[in-house]
Design a protein around this motif. Structure first.
Motif, PDB file in Angstrom:
ATOM      1  N   PRO A   1       0.845  -1.191   0.000  1.00  0.00           N
ATOM      2  CA  PRO A   1       0.000   0.000   0.000  1.00  0.00           C
ATOM      3  C   PRO A   1       0.881   1.241   0.000  1.00  0.00           C
ATOM      4  CG  PRO A   1      -0.049  -1.048   2.151  1.00  0.00           C
ATOM      5  CD  PRO A   1       0.710  -1.953   1.237  1.00  0.00           C
ATOM      6  N   LYS A   2       0.460   2.255  -0.762  1.00  0.00           N
ATOM      7  CA  LYS A   2       1.246   3.477  -0.894  1.00  0.00           C
ATOM      8  C   LYS A   2       1.254   4.218   0.446  1.00  0.00           C
ATOM      9  CE  LYS A   2       1.920   6.423  -4.826  1.00  0.00           C
ATOM     10  NZ  LYS A   2       1.294   7.152  -5.902  1.00  0.00           N
ATOM     11  N   GLU A   3       2.513   4.539   0.870  1.00  0.00           N
ATOM     12  CA  GLU A   3       2.624   5.262   2.129  1.00  0.00           C
ATOM     13  C   GLU A   3       2.261   6.723   1.914  1.00  0.00           C
ATOM     14  OE1 GLU A   3       6.388   4.751   3.995  1.00  0.00           O
ATOM     15  OE2 GLU A   3       6.401   2.588   3.667  1.00  0.00           O
ATOM     16  N   LYS A   4       1.591   7.287   2.878  1.00  0.00           N
ATOM     17  CA  LYS A   4       1.165   8.672   2.760  1.00  0.00           C
ATOM     18  C   LYS A   4       2.367   9.589   2.989  1.00  0.00           C
ATOM     19  CE  LYS A   4      -2.645  11.581   4.029  1.00  0.00           C
ATOM     20  NZ  LYS A   4      -3.797  11.751   4.875  1.00  0.00           N
ATOM     21  N   SER A   5       2.517  10.593   2.126  1.00  0.00           N
ATOM     22  CA  SER A   5       3.642  11.509   2.216  1.00  0.00           C
ATOM     23  C   SER A   5       3.510  12.364   3.470  1.00  0.00           C
ATOM     24  CB  SER A   5       3.669  12.400   0.971  1.00  0.00           C
ATOM     25  OG  SER A   5       4.690  13.354   1.079  1.00  0.00           O
ATOM     26  N   LYS A   6       4.670  12.684   4.054  1.00  0.00           N
ATOM     27  CA  LYS A   6       4.649  13.487   5.273  1.00  0.00           C
ATOM     28  C   LYS A   6       4.450  14.975   4.966  1.00  0.00           C
ATOM     29  CE  LYS A   6       7.568  10.306   7.816  1.00  0.00           C
ATOM     30  NZ  LYS A   6       8.836  10.088   8.500  1.00  0.00           N
ATOM     31  N   ILE A   7       4.765  15.359   3.691  1.00  0.00           N
ATOM     32  CA  ILE A   7       4.623  16.753   3.286  1.00  0.00           C
ATOM     33  C   ILE A   7       3.366  16.871   2.428  1.00  0.00           C
ATOM     34  CG2 ILE A   7       5.706  18.657   2.036  1.00  0.00           C
ATOM     35  CD1 ILE A   7       8.388  17.368   2.530  1.00  0.00           C
ATOM     36  N   SER A   8       2.600  17.892   2.679  1.00  0.00           N
ATOM     37  CA  SER A   8       1.380  18.072   1.889  1.00  0.00           C
ATOM     38  C   SER A   8       1.750  18.511   0.471  1.00  0.00           C
ATOM     39  CB  SER A   8       0.459  19.104   2.553  1.00  0.00           C
ATOM     40  OG  SER A   8       1.065  20.376   2.483  1.00  0.00           O
ATOM     41  N   SER A   9       0.839  18.275  -0.448  1.00  0.00           N
ATOM     42  CA  SER A   9       1.119  18.598  -1.852  1.00  0.00           C
ATOM     43  C   SER A   9       1.280  20.105  -2.052  1.00  0.00           C
ATOM     44  CB  SER A   9       0.024  18.045  -2.747  1.00  0.00           C
ATOM     45  OG  SER A   9      -1.222  18.612  -2.403  1.00  0.00           O
TER      46      SER A   9
ATOM     47  N   ARG B   1       2.518  22.255   0.132  1.00  0.00           N
ATOM     48  CA  ARG B   1       3.854  22.618   0.636  1.00  0.00           C
ATOM     49  C   ARG B   1       4.937  22.162  -0.347  1.00  0.00           C
ATOM     50  NH1 ARG B   1       6.795  24.596   4.544  1.00  0.00           N
ATOM     51  NH2 ARG B   1       8.565  23.467   5.420  1.00  0.00           N
ATOM     52  N   ARG B   2       4.771  20.949  -0.900  1.00  0.00           N
ATOM     53  CA  ARG B   2       5.739  20.426  -1.875  1.00  0.00           C
ATOM     54  C   ARG B   2       5.782  21.354  -3.097  1.00  0.00           C
ATOM     55  NH1 ARG B   2       3.698  15.412  -3.764  1.00  0.00           N
ATOM     56  NH2 ARG B   2       3.700  14.782  -1.600  1.00  0.00           N
ATOM     57  N   LEU B   3       4.634  21.783  -3.594  1.00  0.00           N
ATOM     58  CA  LEU B   3       4.574  22.678  -4.745  1.00  0.00           C
ATOM     59  C   LEU B   3       5.226  24.024  -4.423  1.00  0.00           C
ATOM     60  CD1 LEU B   3       3.521  23.063  -7.622  1.00  0.00           C
ATOM     61  CD2 LEU B   3       1.400  23.934  -6.641  1.00  0.00           C
TER      62      LEU B   3
ATOM     63  N   LYS C   1       8.983  23.571  -4.539  1.00  0.00           N
ATOM     64  CA  LYS C   1       9.464  23.481  -5.920  1.00  0.00           C
ATOM     65  C   LYS C   1       9.548  24.856  -6.562  1.00  0.00           C
ATOM     66  CE  LYS C   1       7.962  18.838  -7.222  1.00  0.00           C
ATOM     67  NZ  LYS C   1       7.073  18.070  -8.116  1.00  0.00           N
ATOM     68  N   ILE C   2       8.543  25.666  -6.325  1.00  0.00           N
ATOM     69  CA  ILE C   2       8.521  27.010  -6.910  1.00  0.00           C
ATOM     70  C   ILE C   2       9.676  27.844  -6.365  1.00  0.00           C
ATOM     71  CG2 ILE C   2       7.222  29.186  -6.992  1.00  0.00           C
ATOM     72  CD1 ILE C   2       4.664  27.476  -7.166  1.00  0.00           C
ATOM     73  N   ARG C   3       9.910  27.766  -5.065  1.00  0.00           N
ATOM     74  CA  ARG C   3      11.023  28.519  -4.463  1.00  0.00           C
ATOM     75  C   ARG C   3      12.369  28.047  -5.010  1.00  0.00           C
ATOM     76  NH1 ARG C   3       8.661  27.602   1.156  1.00  0.00           N
ATOM     77  NH2 ARG C   3       6.851  28.950   1.089  1.00  0.00           N
ATOM     78  N   LEU C   4      12.529  26.731  -5.147  1.00  0.00           N
ATOM     79  CA  LEU C   4      13.774  26.191  -5.714  1.00  0.00           C
ATOM     80  C   LEU C   4      13.991  26.679  -7.138  1.00  0.00           C
ATOM     81  CD1 LEU C   4      13.853  22.492  -4.449  1.00  0.00           C
ATOM     82  CD2 LEU C   4      15.470  24.304  -3.928  1.00  0.00           C
ATOM     83  N   LEU C   5      12.939  26.709  -7.944  1.00  0.00           N
ATOM     84  CA  LEU C   5      13.065  27.188  -9.320  1.00  0.00           C
ATOM     85  C   LEU C   5      13.429  28.663  -9.359  1.00  0.00           C
ATOM     86  CD1 LEU C   5      10.122  25.326 -11.092  1.00  0.00           C
ATOM     87  CD2 LEU C   5      12.566  24.967 -11.421  1.00  0.00           C
ATOM     88  N   ILE C   6      12.840  29.457  -8.453  1.00  0.00           N
ATOM     89  CA  ILE C   6      13.152  30.896  -8.405  1.00  0.00           C
ATOM     90  C   ILE C   6      14.620  31.094  -8.047  1.00  0.00           C
ATOM     91  CG2 ILE C   6      12.722  33.050  -7.141  1.00  0.00           C
ATOM     92  CD1 ILE C   6       9.759  32.192  -6.971  1.00  0.00           C
ATOM     93  N   VAL C   7      15.102  30.386  -7.025  1.00  0.00           N
ATOM     94  CA  VAL C   7      16.506  30.517  -6.604  1.00  0.00           C
ATOM     95  C   VAL C   7      17.437  30.047  -7.721  1.00  0.00           C
ATOM     96  CG1 VAL C   7      18.234  29.636  -4.985  1.00  0.00           C
ATOM     97  CG2 VAL C   7      15.999  30.360  -4.145  1.00  0.00           C
ATOM     98  N   ALA C   8      17.099  28.937  -8.397  1.00  0.00           N
ATOM     99  CA  ALA C   8      17.923  28.437  -9.498  1.00  0.00           C
ATOM    100  C   ALA C   8      17.963  29.444 -10.643  1.00  0.00           C
ATOM    101  CB  ALA C   8      17.388  27.098  -9.989  1.00  0.00           C
ATOM    102  N   GLY C   9      16.834  30.089 -10.935  1.00  0.00           N
ATOM    103  CA  GLY C   9      16.798  31.118 -11.983  1.00  0.00           C
ATOM    104  C   GLY C   9      17.700  32.293 -11.646  1.00  0.00           C
ATOM    105  N   GLN C  10      17.653  32.736 -10.370  1.00  0.00           N
ATOM    106  CA  GLN C  10      18.509  33.845  -9.940  1.00  0.00           C
ATOM    107  C   GLN C  10      19.983  33.463 -10.039  1.00  0.00           C
ATOM    108  OE1 GLN C  10      17.088  34.628  -6.008  1.00  0.00           O
ATOM    109  NE2 GLN C  10      15.316  35.854  -6.696  1.00  0.00           N
ATOM    110  N   MET C  11      20.312  32.256  -9.626  1.00  0.00           N
ATOM    111  CA  MET C  11      21.698  31.797  -9.710  1.00  0.00           C
ATOM    112  C   MET C  11      22.158  31.736 -11.168  1.00  0.00           C
ATOM    113  SD  MET C  11      21.693  28.828  -6.760  1.00  0.00           S
ATOM    114  CE  MET C  11      23.327  28.246  -7.097  1.00  0.00           C
ATOM    115  N   LEU C  12      21.286  31.321 -12.059  1.00  0.00           N
ATOM    116  CA  LEU C  12      21.626  31.247 -13.478  1.00  0.00           C
ATOM    117  C   LEU C  12      21.885  32.640 -14.048  1.00  0.00           C
ATOM    118  CD1 LEU C  12      21.903  29.248 -15.848  1.00  0.00           C
ATOM    119  CD2 LEU C  12      19.516  29.659 -16.356  1.00  0.00           C
TER     120      LEU C  12
END
Length: 180
Positions: free
Chosen positions: A7-15, A17-19, A22-33
């Motif tokens: 059975p699929k284990e339930k994720s500890k992070i809500s969807s 929060r995960r989204l 991801k958005i924050r990581l993409l923003i930081v990666a864009g700035q670094m680029l």
């Protein structure tokens, strides 16, 4: 029961929060680029300013301008030769890397050579397979072989040994040995 799906284990992070992460990581990666692109552009400009000093064309006579043009053409030729040499080295290295990659793939593959089976085939069938429609006449290979006659060994007649000893004794016997 190892094949039973777990059975699929339930994720500890809500969807949501995960989204957000991801958005924050993409923003930081864009700035670094963007910072990296600006830094490369600045380094390129510094290298060009260091290697190619700005031209001072004001106040030069026609001969001095022609000398400057000749000097620049010579420098362009030298740089072009270096670029060509470097390009050849790069293509050679790329080809070598590609060949080594193919060797690695070949070594990692699980290709097994099949065991070959012995096939009995006549000479006629082999020629018909090799030559196809060109092969029409039958060839008898055994008839073309050379016949070899075996030389019969010379057998000496078995005689009484005492007669042989008598014949070889004396001067006549020695003469016979030299003649033989």
């Amino acid at each position: 029961m190892a094949d039973a799906p777990k059975p699929k284990e339930k994720s500890k992070i809500s969807s949501a929060r995960r989204l957000g992460l991801k958005i924050r990581l993409l923003i930081v990666a864009g700035q670094m680029l963007e910072v990296e692109v600006e830094e490369k552009k600045r380094e390129r400009d510094e290298a060009l300013a260091e290697r190619v000093p700005p031209l001072k064309l004001s106040g030069l006579s026609v001969e001095e301008l022609q000398d400057l043009c000749r000097d620049l053409h010579h420098k362009i030729d030298v740089v072009d030769e270096e670029r060509y040499d470097v390009g050849l080295k790069v293509t050679k290295n790329d080809k070598e890397i590609h060949d080594l990659g193919l060797k690695i793939i070949e070594l990692q593959s699980k290709f097994k050579k099949p065991n070959l089976k012995r096939v009995k085939i006549s000479a006629e069938a082999m020629l018909s397979v090799l030559l196809g429609s060109k092969h029409k006449e039958t060839i008898d290979f055994k008839s073309n072989l050379k016949t070899v006659k075996k030389a019969e060994e010379k057998k000496e007649e078995v005689t009484d040994w005492r007669q042989n000893v008598d014949a070889m004794s004396g001067m006549e016997g020695r003469k016979k040995m030299f003649d033989a």
